[in-house]
Scaffold this motif. Structure first.
Motif, PDB file in Angstrom:
ATOM      1  N   LYS A 117       0.908  -1.256   0.009  1.00 34.68           N
ATOM      2  CA  LYS A 117      -0.230   0.371   0.055  1.00 34.68           C
ATOM      3  C   LYS A 117       0.739   1.189  -0.161  1.00 34.68           C
ATOM      4  O   LYS A 117       0.251   2.410   0.067  1.00 34.68           O
ATOM      5  N   GLY A 118       2.215   1.243  -0.109  1.00 32.30           N
ATOM      6  CA  GLY A 118       2.990   2.360  -0.113  1.00 32.30           C
ATOM      7  C   GLY A 118       3.558   2.727   1.539  1.00 32.30           C
ATOM      8  O   GLY A 118       2.607   2.259   2.122  1.00 32.30           O
ATOM      9  N   THR A 119       4.534   3.597   1.522  1.00 34.45           N
ATOM     10  CA  THR A 119       4.875   3.966   2.818  1.00 34.45           C
ATOM     11  C   THR A 119       5.051   5.642   2.699  1.00 34.45           C
ATOM     12  O   THR A 119       5.305   6.096   1.587  1.00 34.45           O
ATOM     13  N   GLN A 159       9.867   0.346  -4.232  1.00 39.08           N
ATOM     14  CA  GLN A 159       9.261   1.491  -4.939  1.00 39.08           C
ATOM     15  C   GLN A 159       8.174   0.832  -6.094  1.00 39.08           C
ATOM     16  O   GLN A 159       7.517   1.637  -6.495  1.00 39.08           O
ATOM     17  N   LYS A 160       8.335  -0.318  -6.483  1.00 36.90           N
ATOM     18  CA  LYS A 160       7.619  -1.015  -7.384  1.00 36.90           C
ATOM     19  C   LYS A 160       6.477  -1.579  -6.773  1.00 36.90           C
ATOM     20  O   LYS A 160       5.267  -2.027  -7.437  1.00 36.90           O
ATOM     21  N   LEU A 161       6.554  -2.222  -5.699  1.00 40.45           N
ATOM     22  CA  LEU A 161       5.546  -3.047  -5.079  1.00 40.45           C
ATOM     23  C   LEU A 161       4.197  -2.576  -5.066  1.00 40.45           C
ATOM     24  O   LEU A 161       3.222  -3.227  -5.488  1.00 40.45           O
ATOM     25  N   PRO A 162       4.019  -1.002  -4.801  1.00 38.37           N
ATOM     26  CA  PRO A 162       2.739  -0.640  -4.716  1.00 38.37           C
ATOM     27  C   PRO A 162       1.675  -0.718  -6.141  1.00 38.37           C
ATOM     28  O   PRO A 162       0.705  -0.576  -6.350  1.00 38.37           O
ATOM     29  N   ASP A 197       9.138   5.638 -11.191  1.00 35.84           N
ATOM     30  CA  ASP A 197       9.326   5.849  -9.753  1.00 35.84           C
ATOM     31  C   ASP A 197       8.291   6.529  -8.890  1.00 35.84           C
ATOM     32  O   ASP A 197       8.500   7.871  -9.115  1.00 35.84           O
ATOM     33  N   HIS A 198       7.532   5.892  -8.421  1.00 34.88           N
ATOM     34  CA  HIS A 198       6.690   6.629  -7.345  1.00 34.88           C
ATOM     35  C   HIS A 198       7.116   6.655  -6.095  1.00 34.88           C
ATOM     36  O   HIS A 198       7.134   5.402  -5.434  1.00 34.88           O
TER      37      HIS A 198
END
Ligand code: HEC
Length: 200
Positions: A117-119, A159-162, A197-198
């Motif tokens: 879910k990002g951090t 960086q890619k996981l979400p 890259d988010h």
């Protein structure tokens, strides 16, 4: 007159001193009486939660600020290697796209955030946390057993996981670290074109 002033200052100092000793004494009594519930299934009180959170956030922010970030975090080999490491060592607590909750992920306190879910952390803060761990939380210091290159591989993958679907996540983990070239091309945000890259 001068004598009276000195006596008054001494009295104030003695008062402040015994006040402090009293506070420390009461604090020690509460600790010794086991008044605070350390159980992982009983959430912290709001002031303790706030204090621990602030200590953690500031400690990480200050210590991570001098970490130098590699320029190749978008590198596909790095990301693929990171996927393998993540599937192996991290998903049990942090979960992953399409993954059922594990027993440990439900029982941890504080909870391990769902990293798909990002951090709020920056890549250098993620690196610092993965390398050094966080005291009294279950988050281990992976730097004890892994070098910086491997830790940056994991940061690159985070960086890619979400942006991964369950199928893409599975493919990434299965094909790492060998021939991952083809699979990476199909993933949204996997191209190192600067748009993928988010940093959430
Ligand atoms: C045994 C469970 C466990 C394992 C395994 C684990 N972690 Fe953690 N991790 C945690 C917990 C719990 C926290 C939250 C600590 C806190 O709230 O202070 C955490 C926090 C983090 C954070 C900070 C997230 C944020 O937004 O604050 C990152 C990044 C992280 N872990 C990455 C990893 C990586 C990468 C791995 C695999 C190498 C890993 N973790 C393995 C339990 C685990």
């Amino acid at each position: 007159m001068r004598h009276g002033q000195i006596t008054r200052n001494r009295l104030i100092a003695a008062g402040v001193g015994s006040g402090l000793i009293l506070i420390l004494g009461v604090a020690w009594l509460l600790v010794y009486a086991g008044a605070y519930n350390i159980a992982a299934d009983a959430p912290h009180t709001a002031p303790v939660y706030w204090l621990l959170n602030t200590v953690r956030d500031r400690s990480i922010a200050v210590r991570a600020s001098s970490v130098a970030v590699p320029t190749d975090l978008g590198d596909q080999k790095r990301i693929a290697d990171g996927a393998g490491l993540y599937g192996e060592m991290c998903s049990g607590c942090h979960l992953a796209p399409g993954m059922e909750k594990t027993e440990i992920s439900q029982g941890l306190y504080p909870r391990a955030p769902d990293l798909s879910k990002g951090t709020d952390l920056t890549p250098r803060q993620e690196f610092w946390v993965i390398k050094h761990g966080i005291k009294m939380t279950g988050m281990a210091a992976w730097g004890v057993t892994h070098n910086d290159t491997l830790i940056w591989d994991m940061v690159a993958f985070l960086q890619k996981l979400p942006h991964l679907t369950p199928a893409q996540y599975q493919a990434a983990v299965k094909s790492a670290p060998e021939s991952h070239e083809e699979m990476m091309k199909d993933m949204p945000g996997m191209q190192s074109d600067g748009h993928g890259d988010h940093h959430n």
